[in-house]
Design a protein around this motif. Structure first.
Motif, PDB file in Angstrom:
ATOM      1  N   ALA A  32      19.557   5.722  42.985  1.00 45.34           N
ATOM      2  CA  ALA A  32      19.951   6.864  41.736  1.00 45.34           C
ATOM      3  C   ALA A  32      21.211   7.480  41.555  1.00 45.34           C
ATOM      4  CB  ALA A  32      18.555   7.700  41.893  1.00 45.34           C
ATOM      5  N   GLY A  33      21.984   7.349  42.581  1.00 47.36           N
ATOM      6  CA  GLY A  33      23.119   8.126  42.466  1.00 47.36           C
ATOM      7  C   GLY A  33      23.405   9.062  43.427  1.00 47.36           C
ATOM      8  N   GLN A  34      22.468   9.326  44.511  1.00 41.34           N
ATOM      9  CA  GLN A  34      22.357  10.617  45.408  1.00 41.34           C
ATOM     10  C   GLN A  34      23.513  10.137  46.558  1.00 41.34           C
ATOM     11  OE1 GLN A  34      18.747  12.493  46.201  1.00 41.34           O
ATOM     12  NE2 GLN A  34      17.930  12.147  44.163  1.00 41.34           N
ATOM     13  N   SER A  35      23.783  10.981  47.361  1.00 35.13           N
ATOM     14  CA  SER A  35      24.694  11.000  48.383  1.00 35.13           C
ATOM     15  C   SER A  35      23.790  10.173  49.557  1.00 35.13           C
ATOM     16  CB  SER A  35      25.240  12.239  48.862  1.00 35.13           C
ATOM     17  OG  SER A  35      25.545  12.227  50.446  1.00 35.13           O
ATOM     18  N   PHE A  36      23.979   9.544  50.474  1.00 39.80           N
ATOM     19  CA  PHE A  36      23.347   9.091  51.534  1.00 39.80           C
ATOM     20  C   PHE A  36      23.137  10.107  52.623  1.00 39.80           C
ATOM     21  CE2 PHE A  36      22.888   6.577  55.682  1.00 39.80           C
ATOM     22  CZ  PHE A  36      21.706   6.132  55.553  1.00 39.80           C
ATOM     23  N   PHE A  37      23.990  10.907  52.869  1.00 38.42           N
ATOM     24  CA  PHE A  37      23.865  11.719  53.944  1.00 38.42           C
ATOM     25  C   PHE A  37      22.931  12.881  53.349  1.00 38.42           C
ATOM     26  CE2 PHE A  37      28.196  11.285  56.266  1.00 38.42           C
ATOM     27  CZ  PHE A  37      27.728  10.163  56.798  1.00 38.42           C
ATOM     28  N   THR A  52      14.568  13.629  59.689  1.00 35.22           N
ATOM     29  CA  THR A  52      15.188  14.656  60.591  1.00 35.22           C
ATOM     30  C   THR A  52      16.474  14.027  61.438  1.00 35.22           C
ATOM     31  OG1 THR A  52      13.693  14.034  62.259  1.00 35.22           O
ATOM     32  CG2 THR A  52      13.097  16.149  60.944  1.00 35.22           C
ATOM     33  N   VAL A  53      17.433  13.607  60.636  1.00 36.55           N
ATOM     34  CA  VAL A  53      18.507  13.002  61.313  1.00 36.55           C
ATOM     35  C   VAL A  53      19.633  13.523  60.740  1.00 36.55           C
ATOM     36  CG1 VAL A  53      19.621  10.602  61.519  1.00 36.55           C
ATOM     37  CG2 VAL A  53      17.315  10.810  61.454  1.00 36.55           C
ATOM     38  N   GLU A  54      20.816  13.538  61.688  1.00 40.00           N
ATOM     39  CA  GLU A  54      22.031  14.158  60.983  1.00 40.00           C
ATOM     40  C   GLU A  54      23.123  13.618  62.029  1.00 40.00           C
ATOM     41  OE1 GLU A  54      24.264  17.132  59.005  1.00 40.00           O
ATOM     42  OE2 GLU A  54      22.250  17.004  59.043  1.00 40.00           O
ATOM     43  N   PRO A  55      24.004  13.110  60.977  1.00 37.51           N
ATOM     44  CA  PRO A  55      25.140  12.364  61.539  1.00 37.51           C
ATOM     45  C   PRO A  55      25.828  13.186  62.699  1.00 37.51           C
ATOM     46  CG  PRO A  55      25.428  12.154  59.279  1.00 37.51           C
ATOM     47  CD  PRO A  55      24.127  13.183  59.573  1.00 37.51           C
ATOM     48  N   ALA A  56      26.250  12.412  63.843  1.00 35.76           N
ATOM     49  CA  ALA A  56      26.895  13.353  64.800  1.00 35.76           C
ATOM     50  C   ALA A  56      28.100  12.695  65.279  1.00 35.76           C
ATOM     51  CB  ALA A  56      25.923  13.300  66.175  1.00 35.76           C
ATOM     52  N   GLY A  57      28.574  11.416  65.021  1.00 36.72           N
ATOM     53  CA  GLY A  57      29.742  10.737  65.208  1.00 36.72           C
ATOM     54  C   GLY A  57      29.984   9.580  64.410  1.00 36.72           C
ATOM     55  N   ASP A  68      24.002   8.843  65.163  1.00 35.53           N
ATOM     56  CA  ASP A  68      23.339  10.115  65.205  1.00 35.53           C
ATOM     57  C   ASP A  68      23.800  10.705  66.705  1.00 35.53           C
ATOM     58  OD1 ASP A  68      21.777   8.717  67.422  1.00 35.53           O
ATOM     59  OD2 ASP A  68      20.046   8.477  66.061  1.00 35.53           O
ATOM     60  N   GLY A  69      23.226  11.575  67.033  1.00 33.00           N
ATOM     61  CA  GLY A  69      23.230  12.330  68.304  1.00 33.00           C
ATOM     62  C   GLY A  69      23.204  11.509  69.647  1.00 33.00           C
ATOM     63  N   LYS A  70      22.261  10.620  69.504  1.00 34.98           N
ATOM     64  CA  LYS A  70      22.015   9.456  70.611  1.00 34.98           C
ATOM     65  C   LYS A  70      22.891   8.319  70.559  1.00 34.98           C
ATOM     66  CE  LYS A  70      17.167  11.077  70.976  1.00 34.98           C
ATOM     67  NZ  LYS A  70      15.625  10.546  70.916  1.00 34.98           N
TER      68      LYS A  70
END
Length: 234
Positions: free
Chosen positions: A157-162, A170-175, A210-212
């Motif tokens: 629909a056009g939203q940012s993947f992040f 509950t996922v955050e890009p870490a690297g 991710d962080g892991k």
């Protein structure tokens, strides 16, 4: 045109054109007047004008488009190589970001990519990333369709993947692991981006973790070099 005997004539023409660009009288995205008209206005020969224009093309301020003329290049954006997503980078510079999905393929057959992501169901998006409604980057985005099923429709629909990750998981890009190359636009890429096939482009592959250290997504982007300056953030 006022002449300065200390400067070569082509340099005087280059500076005159540059001042017209800086003053907005030759706005970005517009084409220069026809060559004969410019020569008459500036009182110079074609050889002198072409050298001045060639200098500005080499600086990335003008772009020659075969069969169309010479375009005043958009001002370059600085794209910092960081974990920030496209929307975050663009918004941080006071512009509007857009994600226009050109293709979506569920169950994409890309064994090497699926292996890198650990995905049993690989989903591929082809998106045109826009700044202020103008094409900036052509992106091929691969995601695990099972792990991130709830993010697929928002991305389409056009939203940012992040942004979709932050909202639904509950996922955050870490690297990220990146490969950066420079080449020329292929025909299909040039058509989507509105450039010629002689246009140099940055090709960046980014594996987001991710962080892991678990892969979240893989993106492959194509961006005309005249639109961005790459910067590295420690």
């Amino acid at each position: 045109m006022v002449q300065d005997g200390l400067l070569p004539l082509y340099e005087q023409v280059r500076r005159k054109l540059l001042s017209e660009i800086d003053a907005g009288r030759l706005p970005e995205g517009s084409f220069l007047p026809p060559e004969l008209e410019l020569c008459a206005t500036l009182g110079v020969s074609r050889i002198t004008l072409r050298r001045a224009v060639g200098e500005l093309c080499a600086e990335g301020l003008l772009i020659r488009q075969q069969g169309r003329g010479t375009l005043v290049a958009p001002r370059k954006m600085q794209h910092t190589i960081s974990l920030s997503g496209f929307a975050d980078v663009v918004a941080g510079q006071g512009h509007k970001a857009g994600h226009r999905v050109l293709e979506r393929e569920d169950n994409a057959v890309e064994p090497a990519v699926a292996s890198r992501l650990g995905a049993s169901k690989l989903v591929r998006f082809v998106r045109l990333l826009e700044v202020d409604d103008r094409p900036m980057t052509l992106e091929t985005l691969f995601v695990d369709g099972e792990r991130f099923a709830d993010a697929l429709d928002p991305v389409e629909a056009g939203q940012s993947f992040f942004a979709s990750l932050r909202k639904g998981y509950t996922v955050e890009p870490a690297g990220a692991d990146r490969l950066i190359n420079v080449g020329f636009a292929r025909a299909s890429e040039a058509e989507a981006l509105g450039v010629s096939t002689t246009e140099p482009v940055y090709r960046i592959e980014k594996l987001v973790l991710d962080g892991k250290g678990t892969p979240l997504a893989l993106s492959q982007t194509v961006t005309p070099c005249h639109l961005v300056t790459l910067a590295v953030k420690n």
